[in-house]
Design an enzyme around this catalytic site. Structure first.
Site, PDB file in Angstrom:
ATOM      1  N   LYS A  95       0.812  -1.224   0.000  1.00 54.56           N
ATOM      2  CA  LYS A  95       0.000   0.000   0.000  1.00 54.56           C
ATOM      3  C   LYS A  95       0.845   1.273   0.000  1.00 54.56           C
ATOM      4  O   LYS A  95       0.427   2.301  -0.513  1.00 54.56           O
ATOM      5  CB  LYS A  95      -0.960  -0.013   1.184  1.00 54.56           C
ATOM      6  CG  LYS A  95      -2.107  -0.986   0.956  1.00 54.56           C
ATOM      7  CD  LYS A  95      -3.241  -0.750   1.912  1.00 54.56           C
ATOM      8  CE  LYS A  95      -4.472  -1.543   1.496  1.00 54.56           C
ATOM      9  NZ  LYS A  95      -4.318  -2.988   1.768  1.00 54.56           N
ATOM     10  N   GLU A 117     -10.338   6.390   3.047  1.00 54.74           N
ATOM     11  CA  GLU A 117     -11.223   5.392   3.647  1.00 54.74           C
ATOM     12  C   GLU A 117     -10.333   4.255   4.126  1.00 54.74           C
ATOM     13  O   GLU A 117      -9.230   4.078   3.620  1.00 54.74           O
ATOM     14  CB  GLU A 117     -12.211   4.865   2.603  1.00 54.74           C
ATOM     15  CG  GLU A 117     -11.701   3.707   1.729  1.00 54.74           C
ATOM     16  CD  GLU A 117     -10.587   4.086   0.747  1.00 54.74           C
ATOM     17  OE1 GLU A 117     -10.335   5.289   0.569  1.00 54.74           O
ATOM     18  OE2 GLU A 117      -9.963   3.163   0.171  1.00 54.74           O
ATOM     19  N   SER A 384       1.808  -9.692  -0.797  1.00 57.57           N
ATOM     20  CA  SER A 384       1.410  -8.280  -0.690  1.00 57.57           C
ATOM     21  C   SER A 384       1.764  -7.657   0.655  1.00 57.57           C
ATOM     22  O   SER A 384       1.945  -6.444   0.748  1.00 57.57           O
ATOM     23  CB  SER A 384      -0.083  -8.144  -0.965  1.00 57.57           C
ATOM     24  OG  SER A 384      -0.822  -9.034  -0.143  1.00 57.57           O
TER      25      SER A 384
HETATM   26  C1  LIG Z   1      -5.112  -4.028   1.431  1.00 62.93           C
HETATM   27  C2  LIG Z   1      -4.397  -5.277   1.216  1.00 62.93           C
HETATM   28  C3  LIG Z   1      -4.741  -6.176   0.179  1.00 62.93           C
HETATM   29  C4  LIG Z   1      -5.916  -5.978  -0.727  1.00 62.93           C
HETATM   30  O1  LIG Z   1      -5.900  -4.826  -1.505  1.00 62.93           O
HETATM   31  P1  LIG Z   1      -5.644  -4.832  -3.071  1.00 62.93           P
HETATM   32  O2  LIG Z   1      -6.025  -3.455  -3.481  1.00 62.93           O
HETATM   33  O3  LIG Z   1      -6.518  -5.877  -3.676  1.00 62.93           O
HETATM   34  O4  LIG Z   1      -4.215  -5.118  -3.285  1.00 62.93           O
HETATM   35  C5  LIG Z   1      -3.966  -7.311   0.013  1.00 62.93           C
HETATM   36  N1  LIG Z   1      -2.910  -7.581   0.818  1.00 62.93           N
HETATM   37  C6  LIG Z   1      -2.563  -6.752   1.815  1.00 62.93           C
HETATM   38  C7  LIG Z   1      -1.386  -7.107   2.659  1.00 62.93           C
HETATM   39  C8  LIG Z   1      -3.276  -5.574   2.040  1.00 62.93           C
HETATM   40  O5  LIG Z   1      -2.905  -4.764   3.026  1.00 62.93           O
END
Ligand SMILES: *Cc1c(COP(=O)(O)O)cnc(C)c1O
Length: 404
Positions: A95, A117, A384
């Protein structure tokens, strides 16, 4: 690391086939136009690009590693598995890539206040982080249900200097927080920039967020080239709104030999009502300023969604994903809570990595598909985020009582 290529796609219309667009009140239309024009200018501005690059390197800790998961590869006995380690970024997830880009654009547009948000609090924390860095005012809208469930993240945002507004309208969750943030923005467009958390919402957000997250695939492509001289055969990433996935796909979309797979949260099962598998179970609609796919009833009311993973329970998906699904360029597969939890334990035990429960949806798919692939084939799977935030709730899911 080379500069982020923000000119991946000539198409700047904000339409992905029939999806995308701007379905938003008049007051915001002008501001979105200003934002789209500003972005179009700054993405080609050498000074902006240098600033973005320096922040990604010096503040966010990029480039992130492309790690060869040798133990998983051996254990699964098929394709070679590489993990793109977004969990190693500052703040522990992808993010930060997005908020750095948007906050920098806000600064150049002369804005002094960021609003956002947040669902579980992760995007709120990222926005509060970058607002602190830039010395900007920051206010975060969060469903009351979520502020009660995620007290630690509320405190973390406050610690970073943000003001958190519990939203009591609707079902008091993420979708209501987005509505509240849009409403606030309508009242204060002059000094305020709405920092969107995923590749969702009206144009230019899906385009900008994709571009800012595309550093993930820009790096992975170069890193894999250096390590193996090859393109991957498959790229896998989890999909909530779809920002880490679209960033993981972006630089491979024009390489037809690379299969793109998004792992959605199936919750208790794609066929149940306790799910967040938007592409598999959803239908076309208009919500939050975009035409895309949503989980909704026949009259277009948005359904409540469910997943063990707070970051994946959004009732829609970004418009470019709807388009990639419709055209068959990408496949979307549902992964259940049970499968994601099993992957959470599996990757911890085999590789010594505690990955976010969101990311473990992608890992679970890799566990299924890798054994069916040849040993000379390559999968790049995006992690992620890191999973420290999930340890207590996974323990609880497993029936282990730990004192937090
Ligand atoms: C917020 C988040 C997601 C999901 O958001 P996307 O916009 O689909 O990438 C996935 N993994 C983590 C670690 C997150 O913080």
């Amino acid at each position: 690391m080379t500069e982020t290529n923000l000119n991946l796609n000539e198409n700047t219309s904000g339409r992905y086939g029939e999806y995308g667009g701007q379905y938003i009140p008049e007051t915001l239309m002008n501001e979105l136009d200003r934002m789209a024009k500003a972005y179009d200018h700054y993405k080609n501005d050498p000074e902006f690009k240098t600033e973005l690059h320096d922040l990604l390197v010096d503040y966010a800790n990029r480039p992130s590693l492309l790690y060869y998961a040798e133990r998983m590869t051996k254990d699964l006995g098929g394709a070679q598995i590489y993990l793109k380690r977004e969990d190693l970024n500052h703040t522990g997830a992808h993010k930060i890539n997005n908020v750095i880009g948007q906050a920098l654009l806000a600064k150049h547009m002369g804005k002094t206040r960021l609003i956002a948000e947040t669902g579980a609090g992760q995007h709120g924390v990222a926005t509060a982080t970058i607002a602190a860095y830039f010395g900007m005012e920051c206010e975060v809208f969060m469903g009351k249900e979520d502020t009660d469930r995620q007290k630690l993240n509320v405190y973390r945002m406050e610690l970073l200097g943000a003001k958190v507004h519990p939203v009591t309208s609707g079902s008091m969750v993420l979708k209501d927080a987005i509505n509240a943030a849009l409403q606030d923005w309508t009242k204060r467009v002059d000094d305020t920039f709405y920092c969107m958390g995923s590749a969702t919402g009206p144009h230019p957000y899906p385009l900008m967020v994709r571009d800012f997250q595309s550093i993930i695939s820009q790096e992975s492509k170069a890193q894999l080239q250096e390590k193996t001289g090859q393109l991957p055969d498959m790229v896998v990433a989890c999909v909530g709104g779809g920002s880490n996935a679209i960033g993981s796909f972006a630089n491979y979309i024009d390489d037809p030999s690379v299969q793109l797979v998004g792992a959605e949260a199936a919750g208790k099962g794609v066929e149940t009502n306790l799910t967040a598998a938007t592409v598999e179970r959803g239908s076309d609609g208009i919500f939050h300023g975009m035409k895309s796919m949503f989980l909704q009833n026949k009259t277009g009311q948005i359904n409540p969604v469910y997943s063990i993973s707070a970051g994946l329970d959004y009732p829609g998906v970004g418009p470019e994903h709807a388009y990639l699904a419709k055209t068959g360029r990408a496949q979307y597969v549902g992964i259940t809570d049970d499968e994601a939890v099993a992957a959470f334990e599996y990757i911890a035990k085999t590789e010594g990595i505690v990955a976010a429960i969101e990311s473990c949806h992608a890992v679970a798919y890799v566990q299924k598909i890798a054994p069916k692939m040849r040993k000379d084939q390559i999968i790049v799977c995006t992690l992620s985020g890191r999973g420290d935030k999930d340890v207590a709730s996974i323990a609880k899911y497993k029936g282990v009582d730990i004192d937090e």
